[in-house]
Design a protein around this motif. Structure first.
Motif: not given
Ligand SMILES: Cc1ncc(COP(=O)(O)O)c(C=O)c1O
Length: 362
Positions: A338, A191, A13
């Motif tokens: 993610w 992530m 992210p």
């Protein structure tokens, strides 16, 4: 941007990537101590353990080496439960450091059988530890670790687990399943870019550690523990990765572990259903198909190399091929960290367009 669907490194992210642009701090100062304390506490929640968790700099393989050299001595007998490439690597590390490795191999694409583990341990009662890969990334198979663990623990052995591509994505209650050491890596379901390993250490592993004589310097649990008590790591940590992890763990806890696990199950099902709807076959025994990586068998004229090239160049979709003897025989779709069902729908529709161009005839 590419739709990076390999089983790690995974997309991150933007908040996580932005955290990595932060200026450096003193890794022996109070700000880092606070961050390390916080990250360690959050990792314990996601590992579902009350035991020790260490955050060390390196890739997953370093964590596997740490697990071995901290619990074993040269000459110790270990059972290697192997269902693919990464289990073979785990066994090689043990062998390299002087363990006597007894292999228990299962056909690639299948899961390990707990009864066979029991028989192997009964045949050789001097086995000290069992090495198991929870999620075999090379074949897309998740072992039934709960069943294997109950056999291993009933027979009083150490359970050393490669959970690199499962922890934080697939349920693995480290304490309930009595894992003595469980290892994961930042570039998988967390992530975060590659660079850190995270591992849990049980009381039993500490007992083994107190007599373990394999050579070690960088990867030493005693040093890791002593430094953690002061809010530090023994060696300079990959600070930017710790910054990133601090943000991603916050996001993970906000989503909640049960929701994360359920999302991975849903996304994996979408991948399996999508692949089958195109007329392709799964490589893994579907009963044990992984929720973080789907392995697909090449068939009906499909040229995997060509397919991956067109997917990447014309559709911005990046998939993995097969490793070692599976090169050219399978391809793998990573769906961990993610990831949403829409990411996988995009993969399936790109595949639909590309498969005929890559020789696939249904
Ligand atoms: C199950 C498993 N074990 C070990 C490794 C090795 O980790 P690394 O490449 O971070 O050293 C991987 C990485 O793909 C993995 O998926």
């Amino acid at each position: 941007m590419k739709n990076l669907r390999i089983p790690g490194p995974t997309p991150c992210p933007s908040e996580v990537l932005q955290a990595m642009a932060k200026p450096m701090i003193n890794h022996r100062g109070p700000e880092f101590a606070q961050m390390l304390d916080d990250v360690t506490a959050k990792l314990k929640q996601l590992f579902q353990t009350k035991g020790d968790v260490f955050l060390l700099t390196g890739s997953g393989t370093g964590g596997l080496e740490a697990a071995i050299v901290n619990t074993l001595s040269p000459g110790d007998k270990v059972l290697s439960v192997s269902i693919g490439v990464f289990a073979e690597r785990f066994a090689s590390i043990a062998e390299q450091f002087g363990a006597e490795v007894i292999p228990l191999r299962f056909e690639w694409g299948k899961a390990a059988d707990a009864d066979a583990v029991r028989r192997a341990l009964q045949v050789e009662p001097k086995i000290k530890a069992v090495l198991v890969t929870h999620n075999e990334t090379s074949t897309g198979v998740t072992n039934d670790l709960a069943s294997i663990s109950s056999v291993v623990k009933e027979l009083g052995k150490l359970l050393v687990v490669d959970a690199i591509s499962s922890l934080g994505s697939i349920d693995l209650p480290v304490d309930d399943w009595q894992c003595d050491v469980a290892v994961t890596g930042s570039q998988k379901g967390w992530m975060v870019p590659p660079g850190m390993v995270m591992m849990s250490v049980s009381q039993e592993a500490w007992q083994a550690h107190s007599t373990a004589r394999m050579p070690r310097f960088y990867w030493d649990f005693t040093k890791a523990k002593n430094y953690l008590e002061r809010g530090q790591t023994p060696w300079t940590p990959a600070l930017s990765i710790v910054f990133a992890l601090s943000v991603s763990l916050e996001m993970m806890l906000k989503e909640g572990l049960p929701n994360i696990i359920a999302r991975h199950a849903r996304v994996a099902k979408a991948a399996r259903d999508g692949v089958k709807s195109l007329g392709l076959s799964l490589f893994a025994d579907e009963k044990y198909a992984s929720n973080t990586v789907t392995a697909v068998a090449a068939s009906d004229g499909l040229d995997i190399k060509k397919m991956r090239k067109i997917l990447s160049e014309e559709h911005q979709v990046v998939l993995s091929g097969g490793q070692q003897s599976l090169d050219g025989k399978i391809f793998r779709i990573g769906h961990l960290g993610w990831v949403t069902e829409d990411d996988i729908k995009a993969v399936i529709s790109a595949l639909e367009a590309v498969l005929p161009q890559a020789g696939f005839r249904k």
